[in-house]
Scaffold this motif. Structure first.
Motif, mmCIF file in Angstrom:
data_model
loop_
_atom_site.group_PDB
_atom_site.id
_atom_site.type_symbol
_atom_site.label_atom_id
_atom_site.label_comp_id
_atom_site.label_asym_id
_atom_site.label_seq_id
_atom_site.Cartn_x
_atom_site.Cartn_y
_atom_site.Cartn_z
ATOM 1 N N LEU A 122 99.012 -36.796 52.971
ATOM 2 C CA LEU A 122 99.736 -37.547 51.946
ATOM 3 C C LEU A 122 98.822 -38.573 51.288
ATOM 4 O O LEU A 122 98.846 -38.744 50.059
ATOM 5 N N THR A 123 98.008 -39.253 52.079
ATOM 6 C CA THR A 123 97.078 -40.229 51.521
ATOM 7 C C THR A 123 96.065 -39.561 50.602
ATOM 8 O O THR A 123 95.630 -40.151 49.594
ATOM 9 N N ALA A 124 95.715 -38.315 50.891
ATOM 10 C CA ALA A 124 94.753 -37.573 50.073
ATOM 11 C C ALA A 124 95.376 -37.004 48.805
ATOM 12 O O ALA A 124 94.680 -36.323 48.035
ATOM 13 N N ARG A 159 117.429 -30.078 59.705
ATOM 14 C CA ARG A 159 118.029 -29.657 58.446
ATOM 15 C C ARG A 159 117.330 -30.241 57.235
ATOM 16 O O ARG A 159 117.587 -29.809 56.115
ATOM 17 N N VAL A 160 116.505 -31.263 57.433
ATOM 18 C CA VAL A 160 115.836 -31.909 56.304
ATOM 19 C C VAL A 160 114.905 -30.915 55.627
ATOM 20 O O VAL A 160 114.088 -30.256 56.269
ATOM 21 N N SER A 161 115.040 -30.792 54.327
ATOM 22 C CA SER A 161 114.160 -29.933 53.538
ATOM 23 C C SER A 161 113.409 -30.820 52.553
ATOM 24 O O SER A 161 113.346 -32.035 52.706
ATOM 25 N N GLY A 162 112.863 -30.214 51.507
ATOM 26 C CA GLY A 162 112.117 -31.002 50.545
ATOM 27 C C GLY A 162 110.829 -31.506 51.157
ATOM 28 O O GLY A 162 110.132 -30.791 51.881
ATOM 29 N N GLY A 163 110.489 -32.742 50.877
ATOM 30 C CA GLY A 163 109.251 -33.306 51.388
ATOM 31 C C GLY A 163 109.053 -34.703 50.842
ATOM 32 O O GLY A 163 110.005 -35.342 50.385
ATOM 33 N N VAL A 164 107.827 -35.172 50.914
ATOM 34 C CA VAL A 164 107.461 -36.487 50.390
ATOM 35 C C VAL A 164 106.316 -36.299 49.397
ATOM 36 O O VAL A 164 105.321 -35.623 49.702
ATOM 37 N N VAL A 165 106.472 -36.888 48.203
ATOM 38 C CA VAL A 165 105.488 -36.745 47.129
ATOM 39 C C VAL A 165 104.697 -38.046 47.021
ATOM 40 O O VAL A 165 105.305 -39.125 46.882
ATOM 41 N N PRO A 166 103.367 -37.981 47.064
ATOM 42 C CA PRO A 166 102.589 -39.209 46.845
ATOM 43 C C PRO A 166 102.620 -39.609 45.371
ATOM 44 O O PRO A 166 102.671 -38.746 44.481
ATOM 45 N N PRO A 167 102.639 -40.886 45.059
ATOM 46 C CA PRO A 167 102.702 -41.319 43.646
ATOM 47 C C PRO A 167 101.563 -40.777 42.804
ATOM 48 O O PRO A 167 101.730 -40.590 41.587
ATOM 49 N N ALA A 168 100.399 -40.499 43.411
ATOM 50 C CA ALA A 168 99.253 -40.026 42.630
ATOM 51 C C ALA A 168 99.527 -38.694 41.951
ATOM 52 O O ALA A 168 98.914 -38.376 40.925
ATOM 53 N N VAL A 169 100.447 -37.903 42.477
ATOM 54 C CA VAL A 169 100.741 -36.590 41.894
ATOM 55 C C VAL A 169 101.425 -36.738 40.541
ATOM 56 O O VAL A 169 101.325 -35.855 39.676
ATOM 57 N N LEU A 170 102.109 -37.856 40.303
ATOM 58 C CA LEU A 170 102.904 -38.013 39.087
ATOM 59 C C LEU A 170 102.076 -38.452 37.881
ATOM 60 O O LEU A 170 102.468 -38.226 36.741
ATOM 61 N N ARG A 171 100.954 -39.084 38.106
ATOM 62 C CA ARG A 171 100.198 -39.643 36.979
ATOM 63 C C ARG A 171 99.682 -38.579 36.020
ATOM 64 O O ARG A 171 99.715 -38.779 34.802
#
Length: 853
Positions: free
Chosen positions: A613-615, A658-670
């Motif tokens: 995630l940090t990467a 049951r948790v799906s999806g994930g976690v998106v790092p803010p850097a992906v949005l820029r």
């Protein structure tokens, strides 16, 4: 005196002599009549139709004109709703003015705006309905009824409904309304016609609705010289104005478009319901009528010895059904209407709708006739038996030999097979979500077949009695000798068990399908606090309020995507699955955050996932969201989807499977032009009060969402308990009616057993064995049939789209969940309960009688 009149007099006298049996039959027949009558009366009263709602809608006016978002021709239905075919108006167009609208209308007009308003309650802001209209004007007569105080006469005065008083406001109080905390004084209490639980503030223009605009509840009441007919409505529609017209609603023209949802299967559904209600009632009351026949054998034999024919005896027993069925239907009708009258105001408060008390006499008359027919059908078999008994044997004190048919197994088997074939055909060709009715109709055919088969099943199962202890052997053999009595009660138990088990399995399958398709983005017990319209200072206040309300809970910040104009964005992720993806329901959008949010969702520290995630890689929790190390993100703005992008991703596991999806790092949005701002908080606090948090946070700003990921365990259990309780009433009622008859028939045998030294517990065992056998056989057949029906119902009840790709040998995929404890309660618990109750209330006193050889 005619023979039929004499039969009615005999039946009336007999009903008064044996009050216990009479009460039992009347309850069995009258209870369905009471319930259906009460429901029909309550529904007719609570359902406020268009004409009944005109006073609350228009007061004394002829029409209400409302602005829309359009400045071009529109189309509406007869009720002034359903606006279509209108292009959005130019944003530079001036808002509607009363003088401009008056030129088109040609009558007297007063402003009448509707919407909602915030007011400061004890724990925070409350959102309630609000109207701005001068209630002193004669045109508003009846719009709201004044019950206390007076109507507003100044810009800082309002009136409220009683439901607002229950929220802590009192007449004479000064209340802060809107975000600007404008102070207004409550000068009176009003009543909203037809909606007793309505929470509403009413004031003059400019008091409550400070953000009015065209299409947001603004409009006018109109008083015209001539009725506001459909042609005038269409003329105003041409200018983008919507009209609620008294004349059109009271007498809708043929040309008016009206949205009416029709159910073409309704007559068939009603007929099917009638068949099953009559069948179940007749099966339940049948043994009780047989009890009466056994007690009246000597009386009927005397009538036959004096020249009465078999037709006369049949008429006397059928008159029992007519008298008791008619009395039960009359009592059920009176009590049903009276019960509805007593509870309808409470129900109106609960449901929020209450019209004038209304009794649908035509429907209720049909229900009453249904009760009388049920009584006649229940008395039919005893009537035939009465005509066949031997007067000589009865007068001699002997039991008599009544032919007890073994049922019609061939007919029953054909009906069962035909019903199962129809079930399969419905599954593979017709069954879709929300169309359970064809399956229920097919299963009804199976139940009718089992009713015809039941005497044969009673005879076959009695062969196992030889292996039972003596008291139980006597019980089963007596039940087999009197198959018509036993089969009637057993069939009633079977039908009730089948319905409860089938719908129980269908509901369990639907619940399991939902749980399998639902994928939360956070673990169970977590809270998500989110605000969209707050600036940085407002967000700081909200975070401080969250820290005060959740002092012992760690708050995890969560950024949200924003576009270049500061508008809210949205992120989703595509699933990669072979063929057609199954239905999925997600508990929120894909979260954006850092390693703190990742550890919160995973419930632990995961160094590898944190490093990824940090990467700048996405951490996903579902293998269907990743392929070849890539995941496809979908980026949205407030206007819709803007782009897709494949980004590197790694697979990890969450604390909740049951948790799906994930976690998106803010850097992906820029790279796609999105930035992030902290507008979301996560916390783990399963015991928090969701409503209390909303109220406290509402002080900070509007549109603050508090979302709980709560466990769903226990919701289905309550429904299954209700089904079990309803079935238990029917099962025990039918069982004890037949058991009472059996005890009366076996009185001589039981007395003989006591006379030769059998202890009282043996008599109890015989009676308990009768109850256990009747309930056990009916419950066992009902559980098997219900399992088949429940598995079939799992297709329409657990699928959220139509069955795709089904062929003649494959109805398609589905989710099947069997609530085993629920089935055990029916198959074992209900028969055991029936036996224990019969054991407790069995008579053990020896009754000496003279027996003839």
């Amino acid at each position: 005196m005619s023979a039929f009149a004499a039969a009615l007099r005999i039946s009336r006298r007999d009903a008064l002599r044996f009050k216990g049996r009479t009460a039992l039959i009347m309850v069995m027949i009258g209870l369905p009549v009471l319930l259906i009558t009460g429901v029909l009366t309550g529904y007719a009263t609570l359902d406020v139709n268009e004409r009944e709602g005109l006073t609350a809608l228009l007061g004394g006016a002829d029409a209400r004109i409302a602005t829309t978002h359009f400045r071009a021709p529109i189309e509406q239905d007869v009720l002034g709703r359903g606006v279509t075919n209108g292009p959005e108006k130019d944003s530079t167009a001036a808002p509607w003015k009363q003088a401009e609208a008056a030129e088109l209308v040609g009558g007297r007009m007063i402003p009448y705006d509707r919407g909602s308003v915030l007011f400061a309650g004890t724990d925070g802001y409350e959102m309630v309905s609000a109207s701005e209209v001068d209630l002193r004007d004669p045109m508003t007569r009846g719009l709201r009824r004044l019950t206390e105080g007076r109507f507003p006469a100044a810009p800082d005065e309002v009136v409220v409904t009683p439901a607002v008083l229950e929220m802590g406001v009192k007449a004479g109080d000064t209340v802060a309304v809107t975000r600007a905390n404008k102070r207004v004084r409550v000068v009176g209490v009003i009543e909203y016609p037809n909606r007793p639980g309505m929470t509403e503030f009413v004031g003059l223009q400019g008091v409550l609705l400070l953000d009015k605009s065209d299409g947001s509840g603004t409009g006018w009441l109109v008083d015209t010289a001539a009725p506001f007919d459909w042609s005038r409505v269409r003329a105003l529609n041409a200018h983008g104005l919507m009209v609620e017209s008294r004349a059109v609603i009271e007498n809708p023209p043929a040309a008016a478009r009206r949205l009416i949802a029709s159910d073409g299967d309704l007559p068939i559904k009603i007929a099917l319901a009638v068949v099953f209600i009559v069948m179940e009632t007749a099966l339940l009351a049948g043994p009780a009528f047989a009890v009466g026949l056994r007690r009246r054998r000597r009386e009927l034999a005397v009538i036959a010895a004096q020249g009465g024919s078999g037709a006369h005896l049949r008429a006397i027993v059928l008159a029992d059904g007519l008298v008791l069925g008619g009395a039960a239907a009359l009592a059920g009708t009176v009590l049903g209407v009276g019960g509805a009258l007593a509870t309808v105001r409470w129900a109106g408060q609960l449901l929020g709708s209450l019209g004038p008390f209304e009794v649908p006499w035509a429907s209720i008359a049909g229900v009453a006739v249904l009760g009388v027919v049920s009584g006649l059908i229940a008395a039919l078999v005893p009537a035939v038996q009465a005509a066949r008994q031997s007067p000589a044997q009865v007068l001699a004190g002997r039991e008599g030999e009544l032919r007890d048919r073994a049922g019609r197994p061939v007919l029953g088997l054909l009906l069962v097979v035909a019903g199962l074939v129809l079930v399969w055909l419905v599954l593979v060709r017709l069954s879709t979500r929300g169309e359970e009715f064809p399956l229920v109709a097919a299963l009804g055919l199976v139940v009718l077949g089992l009713v015809a088969l039941m005497p044969w099943l009673v005879r076959r199962t009695s062969r196992f009695a030889a292996r039972l202890p003596l008291p139980l052997r006597l019980s089963v053999r007596d039940a087999s000798r009197h198959r018509s009595r036993t089969a009637s009660a057993t069939s009633a138990v079977m039908a009730a068990t089948t319905a409860a088990v089938a719908f129980g399995i269908g509901l369990a399958s639907s619940d399991a399908a939902y749980n399998a398709a639902y994928h939360p983005y956070a673990p169970t017990g977590s809270i998500k606090i989110e605000a969209e319209n707050l600036d940085d200072s407002g967000w700081a206040r909200l975070r401080a309020a969250a820290e005060r309300e959740l002092p012992k809970t760690r708050l995890i910040p969560g950024p949200v995507p924003m576009d270049s104009q500061g508008k809210r964005g949205w992120i989703d992720i595509e699933r990669r699955c072979a063929g057609q993806c199954e239905d999925s329901f997600y508990g929120g959008e894909l979260p954006v955050g850092d390693v703190r949010l990742l550890a919160f969702i995973q419930g632990r520290q995961d160094p590898q996932a944190a490093a990824a995630l940090t990467a700048g890689k996405i951490v996903v929790f579902d293998p269907e969201l990743i392929k070849d190390g890539l995941a496809t993100l979908k980026f949205y703005t407030s206007t819709g989807e803007i782009s897709r992008k494949q980004v590197p991703a790694v697979l990890a596991s969450a604390a909740d499977s049951r948790v799906s999806g994930g976690v998106v790092p803010p850097a992906v949005l820029r790279p796609v032009g999105l930035q992030v701002k902290e507008r979301r908080l996560y916390a783990m606090e399963p015991s928090a009060d969701q409503e209390r948090l909303r109220k406290h946070f509402s002080v900070v700003g509007d549109r603050i969402d508090v979302y709980f990921e709560y466990p769903r365990d226990g919701e289905l259990a309550g429904v299954l308990w209700i089904l079990l309780g309803a079935a238990m009433v029917l099962v025990l009622g039918g069982t004890f009616a037949a058991t009472g008859l059996a005890a009366a028939d076996m009185r001589h045998d039981l007395n003989t057993m006591s006379a030769v030294g059998a202890p009282p517990r043996v008599r109890r065992l015989v009676v308990a064995g009768q109850a256990g056998y009747i309930a056990g056989l009916g419950a066992l057949v009902g559980v098997v049939t219900g399992v088949v029906g429940g598995i079939a119902l799992s297709w329409p009840m657990s699928r959220h789209n139509g069955v795709q790709g089904a062929d003649w040998f494959n109805p398609g995929p589905t989710t099947i969940s069997i609530p085993w404890l629920f089935l055990v309660a029916f198959a074992v618990g209900l028969p055991l309960l029936a036996a224990l109750v019969a054991w407790a209330f069995a008579r053990t006193r020896l009754e000496l009688t003279r027996r003839l050889a």
